[in-house]
Write an enzyme that holds these catalytic residues in place. Structure first.
Site, short mmCIF file in Angstrom:
data_model
loop_
_atom_site.label_atom_id
_atom_site.label_comp_id
_atom_site.label_asym_id
_atom_site.label_seq_id
_atom_site.Cartn_x
_atom_site.Cartn_y
_atom_site.Cartn_z
N TYR A 58 19.64 31.52 -3.59
CA TYR A 58 21.13 31.75 -3.85
C TYR A 58 21.34 31.37 -5.28
O TYR A 58 22.66 31.47 -5.63
CB TYR A 58 21.99 30.86 -2.81
N HIS A 101 17.98 21.62 -1.97
CA HIS A 101 18.80 20.72 -1.46
C HIS A 101 17.95 19.62 -0.59
O HIS A 101 18.21 18.59 -0.64
CB HIS A 101 19.86 21.52 -0.31
N ARG A 139 21.57 19.82 -9.79
CA ARG A 139 20.59 19.37 -8.72
C ARG A 139 19.09 20.34 -9.04
O ARG A 139 19.43 21.57 -8.66
CB ARG A 139 21.11 19.64 -7.32
#
Lengths: 463, 368
Positions: free
Chosen positions: A363, A354, A350
């Site tokens: 993160y 998100h 990805r």
């Protein structure tokens, strides 16, 4: 009839080794015509329990306690006095199917003859369109023009590759990172924009967040955010297709995180029991918001879970559009012709956050993101393949991207300038016919908005 | 107050239309009830138990429309835990009457997916309480997808099953789900209480384009009644006037209807004239029928099995206050179960369910 799965052989298969057979065992196995290979992907076809095609209750096989193999509700189990635990992981992880190298070279050059040039070019064009659309919508969100967006950057190959392998009558139940499937089927850039802006031309009538597309006409069910709820729904649709004997299957997409939900487990189990013609396509992109897959599950990814439910599965390189295409095409054929579910785990990354509410640099390392964005881009990979075969060139590329940008600008402008749906849309479609209590609530709402117009947006018509 | 003038010292027998005191009946709840619905049919009809009436309705709709299918645990060859689907698997095959693994969220989700792609599924929860596992699908998808898809996809699903307090089934199997689901937008909820309305509501629910939850009661399955032979449905949004009266409006549904009827025998013997309405439609409320009654009697008693907090009674009370405040001569009384899990021990369990003597006392208090 029933499954024959000698426990010992099962252990060896899972450990990825050949059975350490004694002469007796070999004789026994060949007598029963069972052959296991070490590689889980090449599973042999077992007879499907025919219960769900008849009205006859399944009869349990006779229980003869003297036999070496014992029968538990249709499954033959052999005993062993050697205590053996099935290991938590096998020595070899499930291999990953790919056709193109990372640099876009066909691993088997002769397979070029099986490829359709026009199809490959069209797939590429759509992948670029998806990439450009995502980039521009993302920027529009950052500029405050739309409220929210979810990009598919890095997963274009899964979107378009799988979509190209399906028929228009296959019913799609997506999670939210698969607009490419809708795009392939003909949803226009304008329609995407209308939904994101929630204007009066939105098919969803402004009732859902951006990216929650849905189109009855294109057999793409409206996106519902709760994770994995679409999985059993797809099984239900497949059940309907099976009953009606249609030449179509149901397809459902979900991420690695979605496989932790109860609905995934339940849907897979049920599809196997029912013999439902459904494809479970997992976009294993490494991250569920900030949770990496190492914290999501401890199994060897998702493909391995198929066997636990009795579902045939495959792991495929999700950034290789051609591999995804062929895997889905074959899976679809098996699903429809043999009435069975298939699980496809597409490994990918990805690249984007998100969603626009997330900043993934918090993160994960920016280097990691950059590496996948620049060096493992599925769009670039297919482009390299096309260009090395002289099916595409830089001029085509520039023209395409320029044209897309112009289209997107006009599409955004159009969507922005349209009115929003009127207030009556707040109360319609809750039921088929508006009931009295909602009519009263509508009147109350209209009265309040009419009385204090300055406190409400001016571009929402009262009716 | 007008009721006070009429009650009291005049003997019951001298008032017109009141049954004689000798006809006092003190039978148990689940026996044949006398003052039941007026069935419009003039034909003799046939006698059925409530679960058979449900089964008849289901079978007739499955015959009529090949898209109708049933799914749930043990509904196939076992015939359903309460025999509502008995014989259907043999008749329609075990694809149309589908036995599912134990995964309520799964088969409810499946039914929603099947409904959106053209089938008309009926989901059976073995006990309504188990459908709490499917709450995500029911709330986030079933109730919503028609709306969020802009009307593109409909969900003509029926979710049914037995609920309510049974005979010592324990807390987990005595849930009143109507209380939890009543808030979900997009759902319709109805509760059946007699074989007549059970069959009629089942058929109407199957034919409806909206998702409908049909609440059955675990203790009412063996209720017997004569129902018409011909095809009929009950309106999903209409309450049932069980007994006309003028002293007080008693609103109730499901099993409590029978407790109310039992109490009514005592009340009538004591000279009261209660108007009893079985609300049938739990969402939305039939405020038309209810309102007309309140305008006549000016007193309301709600008798329900839900808990005091957040149940159907709580919502009904608030709807009545919103709409009929001016017509009330007294505060609305609501008899409900206490806010406790239902205990297993018999006497304790009986104490959590509203009993006829309580209803009698409440009416007497209301009519003072």
């Amino acid at each position: 009839m029933g499954w024959r799965l000698p426990l010992r052989t099962a252990l060896w298969t899972l450990r990825g080794k050949q059975p350490k057979a004694t002469a007796d065992m070999v004789r026994e196995l060949s007598h029963r015509r069972e052959v296991y290979s070490a590689v889980p992907c090449h599973l042999h076809i077992f007879p499907i329990l025919k219960r769900l095609q008849s009205s006859e209750p399944e009869r349990a096989c006779s229980q003869n306690m003297d036999e070496e193999m014992n029968d538990f509700m249709g499954r033959k189990v052999s005993y062993s006095s050697q205590m053996c635990f099935i290991p938590e992981e096998s020595t070899n992880s499930v291999p990953c199917y790919r056709l193109l190298s990372t640099h876009g070279d066909l691993l088997d050059p002769s397979s070029i003859n099986e490829l359709d040039k026009e199809l490959c070019i069209e797939m590429y064009r759509k992948m670029v369109t998806l990439q450009v659309m995502d980039t521009i919508f993302y920027d529009a969100q950052r500029q405050g023009r739309i409220s929210f967006y979810v990009t598919t950057i890095g997963e274009e190959a899964i979107n378009i590759g799988s979509a190209a392998a399906l028929n228009a009558t296959d019913v799609v139940f997506s999670q939210y990172r698969e607009p490419g499937v809708l795009m392939w089927r003909g949803f226009t850039l304008q329609q995407f924009a209308n939904q994101c802006y929630g204007n009066e031309y939105d098919l969803g009538k402004g009732r859902q967040m951006p990216v929650h597309y849905g189109s009855n006409e294109l057999n793409y069910l409206t996106v519902s955010s709760p994770i994995a709820t679409q999985v059993p729904q797809a099984v239900g649709a497949a059940y309907g297709l099976k009953m009606d004997k249609k030449d179509a299957c149901a397809v459902t997409y979900f991420g690695d995180g979605g496989t932790s939900e109860g609905d995934f487990h339940a849907g897979m189990n049920f599809a196997a029991v029912l013999g439902a013609p459904v494809l479970f396509i997992c976009r294993n992109n490494g991250w569920a918001i900030s949770t990496p897959t190492s914290e999501q599950f401890r199994s060897d990814g998702v493909a391995i879970k198929g066997q636990a439910y009795g579902v045939r599965s495959i792991r495929v390189d999700g950034n290789d559009a051609l591999a995804v295409y062929f895997a889905v095409k074959n899976a679809r054929k098996m699903a429809v012709e043999e009435f069975r579910p298939i699980l496809i785990e597409a490994l990918t990354y990805r690249v984007g956050h998100h969603s626009t509410s997330d900043d993934s640099s918090k993160y994960r390392s920016v280097d990691e993101i950059e590496y996948w964005r620049t060096r493992r881009d599925p769009v670039a990979r297919l482009r390299m393949f096309l260009q090395s075969n002289r099916w595409w060139d830089d001029e085509n590329e520039d023209l395409l991207r320029q044209d897309l940008r112009t289209q997107m600008m006009s599409v955004l402008h159009n969507a922005e300038s349209k009115k929003k749906p009127g207030l009556s849309n707040l109360f319609e479609d809750v039921y088929d016919v508006i009931p009295q209590n909602l009519k009263e609530q509508e009147q109350e709402t209209q009265a309040i908005v009419g009385k204090y117009p300055k406190d409400y947006p001016s571009d929402v018509p009262l009716d | 107050m007008r009721a006070a003038a009429e009650k009291g010292h005049t003997s019951a027998a001298s008032l017109p239309g009141i049954p004689r005191a000798s006809k006092l009946i003190t039978s148990a709840v689940a026996a044949k009830s006398e003052a039941t619905t007026s069935s419009p049919s003039t034909k003799p009809g046939h006698e059925v138990l409530l679960f058979e009436a449900l089964q008849e309705g289901l079978e007739e709709e499955m015959e009529k429309d090949p898209r109708v299918c049933v799914m749930g645990e043990d509904v196939g060859h076992y015939g359903g835990s309460y025999k509502v689907t008995k014989g259907l698997a043999e008749k329609f095959g075990d694809l149309r009457v589908l036995d599912t693994p134990i995964a309520e969220n799964s088969f409810t989700g499946m039914a929603i997916g099947a409904a959106m792609t053209g089938l008309r599924p009926i989901v059976e929860g073995m006990n309504m309480g188990f459908l709490l596992l499917a709450y995500n699908q029911i709330s986030n998808n079933c109730g919503m997808l028609h709306y969020t898809s802009g009307g593109q996809f409909t969900i003509p699903i029926v979710i049914r099953g037995p609920g309510g307090v049974g005979r010592q089934l324990g807390a987990e199997h005595s849930q009143r789900l109507e209380s939890y689901f009543q808030s979900v937008p997009g759902l319709q909820m109805v509760a059946c209480s007699t074989p007549y309305n059970a069959k009629g509501l089942m058929k109407a629910a199957i034919r409806s384009e909206n998702p409908v939850i049909l609440y059955e009661h675990v203790l009412l399955y063996n209720l017997k009644e004569r129902i018409p032979d011909e095809d009929y449905t009950c309106c999903l949004e209409k309450a049932e006037l069980v007994r006309p009266g003028k002293d007080v409006t008693i609103l109730t549904y499901s099993r409590m209807r029978h407790h109310v009827l039992q109490a009514a025998k005592t009340l009538i013997n004591n000279g009261y004239d209660p108007e009893i309405i079985d609300i049938i439609s739990l969402k939305p409320f039939d405020l038309y029928t209810i309102g007309n009654s309140i305008k006549k009697t000016h007193r309301v008693l709600i008798v329900e099995e839900c808990m005091r907090t957040g149940g159907i009674g709580a919502s009904l009370r608030s709807s009545i206050i919103d709409n009929f405040w001016d017509y009330l001569d007294a505060p609305i009384m609501c008899l409900s179960s206490q806010d406790v899990p239902t205990p297993y021990a018999g006497p304790l369990e009986d104490a959590t369910v509203v009993q006829p003597p309580q209803i009698v006392k409440a009416v007497e208090q209301l009519c003072q």
